[in-house]
Design a protein around this motif. Sequence first.
Motif, PDB file in Angstrom:
ATOM      1  N   LEU A   1      27.555  16.174 -17.311  1.00  0.00           N
ATOM      2  CA  LEU A   1      28.803  16.902 -17.149  1.00  0.00           C
ATOM      3  C   LEU A   1      28.630  18.372 -17.515  1.00  0.00           C
ATOM      4  N   VAL A   2      29.496  19.202 -16.966  1.00  0.00           N
ATOM      5  CA  VAL A   2      29.555  20.606 -17.371  1.00  0.00           C
ATOM      6  C   VAL A   2      30.280  20.670 -18.711  1.00  0.00           C
ATOM      7  N   VAL A   3      29.778  21.506 -19.614  1.00  0.00           N
ATOM      8  CA  VAL A   3      30.346  21.610 -20.963  1.00  0.00           C
ATOM      9  C   VAL A   3      30.861  23.035 -21.164  1.00  0.00           C
ATOM     10  N   LYS A   4      32.135  23.153 -21.570  1.00  0.00           N
ATOM     11  CA  LYS A   4      32.746  24.481 -21.712  1.00  0.00           C
ATOM     12  C   LYS A   4      33.457  24.616 -23.056  1.00  0.00           C
ATOM     13  N   ALA A   5      33.241  25.756 -23.719  1.00  0.00           N
ATOM     14  CA  ALA A   5      34.075  26.104 -24.863  1.00  0.00           C
ATOM     15  C   ALA A   5      35.469  26.413 -24.338  1.00  0.00           C
ATOM     16  N   ASP A   6      36.497  25.954 -25.032  1.00  0.00           N
ATOM     17  CA  ASP A   6      37.867  26.096 -24.525  1.00  0.00           C
ATOM     18  C   ASP A   6      38.322  27.550 -24.481  1.00  0.00           C
ATOM     19  N   GLY A   7      37.934  28.335 -25.491  1.00  0.00           N
ATOM     20  CA  GLY A   7      38.447  29.700 -25.598  1.00  0.00           C
ATOM     21  C   GLY A   7      37.531  30.747 -24.992  1.00  0.00           C
ATOM     22  N   LEU A   8      37.810  32.009 -25.316  1.00  0.00           N
ATOM     23  CA  LEU A   8      37.067  33.131 -24.758  1.00  0.00           C
ATOM     24  C   LEU A   8      35.660  33.196 -25.341  1.00  0.00           C
TER      25      LEU A   8
ATOM     26  N   GLU B   1      27.528  19.852 -29.163  1.00  0.00           N
ATOM     27  CA  GLU B   1      27.279  20.006 -30.602  1.00  0.00           C
ATOM     28  C   GLU B   1      27.239  21.483 -30.994  1.00  0.00           C
ATOM     29  N   SER B   2      26.524  22.289 -30.209  1.00  0.00           N
ATOM     30  CA  SER B   2      26.400  23.716 -30.555  1.00  0.00           C
ATOM     31  C   SER B   2      27.760  24.408 -30.526  1.00  0.00           C
ATOM     32  N   ILE B   3      28.622  24.003 -29.584  1.00  0.00           N
ATOM     33  CA  ILE B   3      29.957  24.614 -29.514  1.00  0.00           C
ATOM     34  C   ILE B   3      30.793  24.183 -30.715  1.00  0.00           C
TER      35      ILE B   3
ATOM     36  N   PHE C   1      30.657  29.628 -30.845  1.00  0.00           N
ATOM     37  CA  PHE C   1      31.632  30.601 -30.335  1.00  0.00           C
ATOM     38  C   PHE C   1      32.846  30.728 -31.250  1.00  0.00           C
ATOM     39  N   GLY C   2      32.665  30.388 -32.521  1.00  0.00           N
ATOM     40  CA  GLY C   2      33.763  30.497 -33.479  1.00  0.00           C
ATOM     41  C   GLY C   2      34.928  29.597 -33.107  1.00  0.00           C
ATOM     42  N   GLU C   3      36.144  30.113 -33.279  1.00  0.00           N
ATOM     43  CA  GLU C   3      37.349  29.318 -33.006  1.00  0.00           C
ATOM     44  C   GLU C   3      37.499  28.993 -31.525  1.00  0.00           C
ATOM     45  N   SER C   4      36.817  29.728 -30.668  1.00  0.00           N
ATOM     46  CA  SER C   4      36.879  29.435 -29.231  1.00  0.00           C
ATOM     47  C   SER C   4      36.285  28.070 -28.908  1.00  0.00           C
TER      48      SER C   4
END
Length: 443
Positions: A156-163, A183-185, A190-193
């Motif tokens: 699957l494609v993995v995306k951080a939710d925020g900016l 895991e890295s996210i 990317f902090g709170e993102s």
Amino acid sequence: MGINSSSSRNFNRLENILIIGNGGRENSLAWAIQKNELVKKVYLIPGNAGSERINKCERIKIDISNENELVEKLDFLKIDLVVIGPEIPLANGLADFLRKNDFKVFGPDKDGAKLEFSKSWAKEFMQDANIPTAKFWKVNSVEEAKKIINSSSIPLVVKADGLASGKGVFIPSSKDECSKAAESIFNGRFGESGNVVVLEEKIQGPEVSVFALCDGERYILLPTAQDHKRLNEKDQGPNTGGMGAYSPAPLLTEDYLDRIINEIIEPTINELNKRDIDYRGVIYFGLMITKSGPKVIEYNCRFGDPECQTIMPLMDQNFVFLLEKCSMGNLSGDEKINTPDKVSGCVIATSKGYPYEYKTGYEIKLGKIDLEDCQIFDSGTSLNKNGKLLTDGGRVLSIVCQDKDFDIAFERAYKNLREIHFDGIYFRNDIGYLVRKKFSSGD
């Protein structure tokens, strides 16, 4: 908060424009806006070392988070239109604040900026509006992510939710890589993102960019574009903020664009209206052309970079009028953008190590640059105390040229690139390979 002085402002004037942002996108917007003979001054906060090389342009040093000082400064400068370039001030509600203080603003309010600053919100928005997009899962923990990843038949494609500055999307080739990306996210990359992760089914097809200038109800489309997000040639390597682009995108025929309008653009604006979101700015539609039709990969609430640098040279002097009409909610819907009978190509020169760690402060030397239908937009530059131009970012320069076909446009862009030197300069040699005959013929 702020100082309300709307009575002192002339809403019929368009002399002093303010652009917020410091990249190549903002410099290209300034370059396009200054073409209009009514515009006397274009200010940039903070701009970069290349901003003041543009006609009528001046940089301003001010903290935009100091709201009272910002309003006082804008009133002192008699600003007639504010154009907000980057996503972060839009996500922080700068457009809302300035509108409350009676400034004309091109850029959506915080609610509209959710299209970009929350991928999960955007996916649920598309789902509610029946807009075609990839199947997705919103997850709140590594354990939840791994459960879905392991139950999927494909990675699957993995995306951080925020900016995440265009770097929060991972397209793994195995389930193990999917898990490591999640895991890295969740571990704070990317902090709170990265407090929430979006998993998506992987869809296939070429990507295209479509931009709609919106006044809340009506819209006008800019020329289409395609960009290259991968760092290395043949679209290999990590995702970046963009390594180059071209416009228009030949892939999008008039008939196919009509389909995108009917299935994606108009349903998006209708759904914004349904949610009482008065969206006055540009909506970027990042699309994938799949076998079953166009699907939305992502929205942006601002102009894409480097697509903006690619498209702006195709704008005529009336471009700033369109931005103003959007800011005031009074597009007629009949406006036309008169573009030249030319195509545009852009190549990005980056610092060695981008999009990961890189060093800055290297002197940039410009040789014999051809500026006939060519532009150099500074993206990440600064000046030292002696006035020398230095690298000051991952993406350093946007080299753009227009001509009758893509082969000549890119040939000229790369010729200019060979006249630019700084330690660690890196760029792809194959930008536009899909539309350049040299590549399609197998040379």
